[in-house]
Design an enzyme around this catalytic site. Structure first.
Site, short mmCIF file in Angstrom:
data_model
loop_
_atom_site.label_atom_id
_atom_site.label_comp_id
_atom_site.label_asym_id
_atom_site.label_seq_id
_atom_site.Cartn_x
_atom_site.Cartn_y
_atom_site.Cartn_z
CE LYS A 112 -4.04 -2.24 0.89
NZ LYS A 112 -3.65 -3.66 0.92
C1 LIG Z 1 -4.26 -4.77 0.39
C2 LIG Z 1 -3.52 -6.05 0.39
C3 LIG Z 1 -3.84 -7.08 -0.52
C4 LIG Z 1 -5.00 -6.99 -1.49
O1 LIG Z 1 -4.80 -6.04 -2.50
P1 LIG Z 1 -6.03 -5.53 -3.39
O2 LIG Z 1 -5.47 -4.40 -4.19
O3 LIG Z 1 -7.08 -5.08 -2.42
O4 LIG Z 1 -6.50 -6.65 -4.23
C5 LIG Z 1 -3.05 -8.22 -0.52
N1 LIG Z 1 -2.02 -8.36 0.34
C6 LIG Z 1 -1.67 -7.40 1.23
C7 LIG Z 1 -0.53 -7.64 2.16
C8 LIG Z 1 -2.41 -6.21 1.29
O5 LIG Z 1 -2.07 -5.26 2.18
#
Ligand SMILES: *Cc1c(COP(=O)(O)O)cnc(C)c1O
Length: 468
Positions: A112
């Site tokens: 993120k």
């Molecule tokens: C947010 C997240 C995901 C999922 O990603 P999306 O873009 O919502 O599909 C997978 N793994 C981790 C560690 C995350 O923080």
């Protein structure tokens, strides 16, 4: 570049308006009015670029005359300056045909950060230009909240409030939020569960008087500007592994469908990708959809990979819009059906079209643990449960022939193993260590606000704390 809504009733609007608006007024999600496309020669010419330069080159196609490539490169340089690896998104080789793309080198050690650090700068620029202020409000069950607080802390024109369910996030995740001590950045422990947090956020957005008074904004992955920076690492990984000539496929641990949709956007921009593998945990709504074309919601079952414990993948609407030939009225109809009946179906020819670009696989907790253990034993490397789901799905795609034998597979490692130490410990017997920049995390000072599950109480808390 103009932006239009997936439900056909808002837009076209410009890039910065789409950024600040987040969700379209008709309930849809913004997409560029057409996909910008690079030629193979133009992609070749990207090889010598630094990560920040590559980000500028790619994102400039989406900002048009509003933000220049040079300015985007500068913003990306600032966004990624604090990352703890010089290549920003490095690859680790497991075998010649299988690599991990490490997306945990930012401040909160989950992917993120790659989008949120850029988004904070994009907000700053847009608000400064118009002299506005904004209040960002979000709910988190884990990774989004800490990434957002880290990215937006101390910014002059933005106050940020993140709600988390008291006592229901991991110790590391909670500390990552409550140890952000900066003007205008607030973690709020809510007496309730994650759904209560989300409902309260929605209630605040539906309070139009409050919303307009404070300039309320959202930074969840429905915001187009969060997807844009995620396209960059698909290009950087492909270029580093011999693309665009070498055939490449990506396996993407998926929850809200944001990250994997960014991969699909890279494809639309001309990057040759053989297939995108949608990796899910036991919450397998997408795996089921790709088998029979029926999207059917069930209840969320908590797993070892909590950031993927999702039943409704909000970004899937963007793909649906594309699959239906950008027919906003049809998307509107299906989404209405989904919200009233909890399901919708697409005809076989639409499903077939989706299966050309995607394959979907899922792993339960036992299979996830087995992958963590196997990678530790065979490669001496610890991976987190989300990354393990990605790798397990990558192997399934190879075994079933959905990825060619001469294709190089890149599996996205979306979080550092130390973010989920209990699961990693149980699976491998090893305790993952936090990276140096977080080594003292659990000893840091912390502060958080507390709030009861009540809209009026939350609004008065935000009014009291926000800078004016
Ligand atoms: C947010 C997240 C995901 C999922 O990603 P999306 O873009 O919502 O599909 C997978 N793994 C981790 C560690 C995350 O923080």
């Amino acid at each position: 570049m103009d932006y239009i809504s997936t439900r056909g009733q808002h837009g076209p609007i410009g890039y910065e308006e789409a950024l600040l608006t987040g969700l379209a007024r008709d309930g849809g999600l913004f997409l560029p009015a057409s996909w910008p496309r690079f030629t193979i020669e133009e992609i070749e010419a990207m090889r010598p670029l630094s990560y920040a330069q590559l980000a500028g080159r790619i994102m400039a196609r989406f900002t048009g005359t509003e933000v220049s490539e040079a300015e985007l490169t500068q913003m990306a340089e600032e966004a990624y300056a604090g990352f703890d690896h010089p290549s920003v998104a490095p690859l680790t080789r497991l075998t010649d045909r299988l690599h991990l793309l490490e997306l945990f080198h930012g401040p909160t050690i989950a992917f993120k950060d790659y989008a949120m650090q850029f988004l904070a700068r994009a907000f700053d620029r847009a608000l400064q230009r118009t002299g506005q202020r904004a209040v960002i409000l979000g709910a988190t069950s884990g990774d989004t909240g800490s990434a957002a607080l880290e990215a937006f802390k101390g910014r002059a024109a933005v106050d940020i409030f993140i709600l988390f369910p008291e006592g229901r996030v991991s110790a590391v995740q909670q500390k990552q939020m409550t140890s952000v001590l900066a003007d205008g950045a607030h973690a709020i422990a809510l007496a309730g569960d994650f759904d209560d947090c989300q409902d309260l956020v929605k209630a605040c957005f539906n309070d139009h008087t409050f919303r307009d008074r404070v300039g309320l904004s959202a930074v969840n992955s429905i915001n187009w500007a969060r997807l844009m920076p995620q396209i960059v690492y698909y290009f950087s990984a492909a270029l580093a592994l011999g693309g665009p000539q070498q055939k490449i496929a990506f396996s993407v641990p998926t929850g809200n469908f944001g990250n994997v949709f960014a991969g699909w956007a890279a494809m639309q921009m001309g990057l040759p990708i053989e297939r995108l593998i949608i990796a899910s945990n036991q919450n397998d709504i997408l795996t089921r959809f790709f088998a029979d074309g029926m999207m059917q919601r069930e209840t969320v079952r908590p797993s070892l990979s909590p950031s993927m414990d999702i039943q409704v993948s909000s970004n899937f609407e963007r793909l649906l819009f594309e699959l239906l030939g950008r027919d906003g009225a049809r998307v509107r109809g299906l989404m209405a059906e989904f919200s009233s009946q909890g399901r919708f179906a697409v005809p076989q020819e639409i499903l077939t079209r989706a299966q050309q670009d995607f394959a979907a696989f899922c792993l339960d907790d036992a299979a996830t643990k087995a992958v963590i253990d196997k990678i530790w034993r065979q490669h001496g490397q610890l991976i987190d449960p989300h990354s393990a789901v990605g790798l397990g799905a990558a192997w399934q795609a190879k075994e079933t022939g959905l990825v060619g034998s001469d294709t190089v597979l890149v599996s996205l490692a979306c979080a550092h193993p130390a973010k989920f130490p209990d699961a990693v410990q149980k699976a491998s017997g090893q305790t993952p260590q936090l990276p140096d920049h977080l080594a003292d995390l659990m000893d840091r000072e912390e502060a958080s606000l507390r709030c009861r599950n009540d809209k009026a109480a939350l609004i008065s808390l935000m009014e009291q704390e926000r800078r004016k």
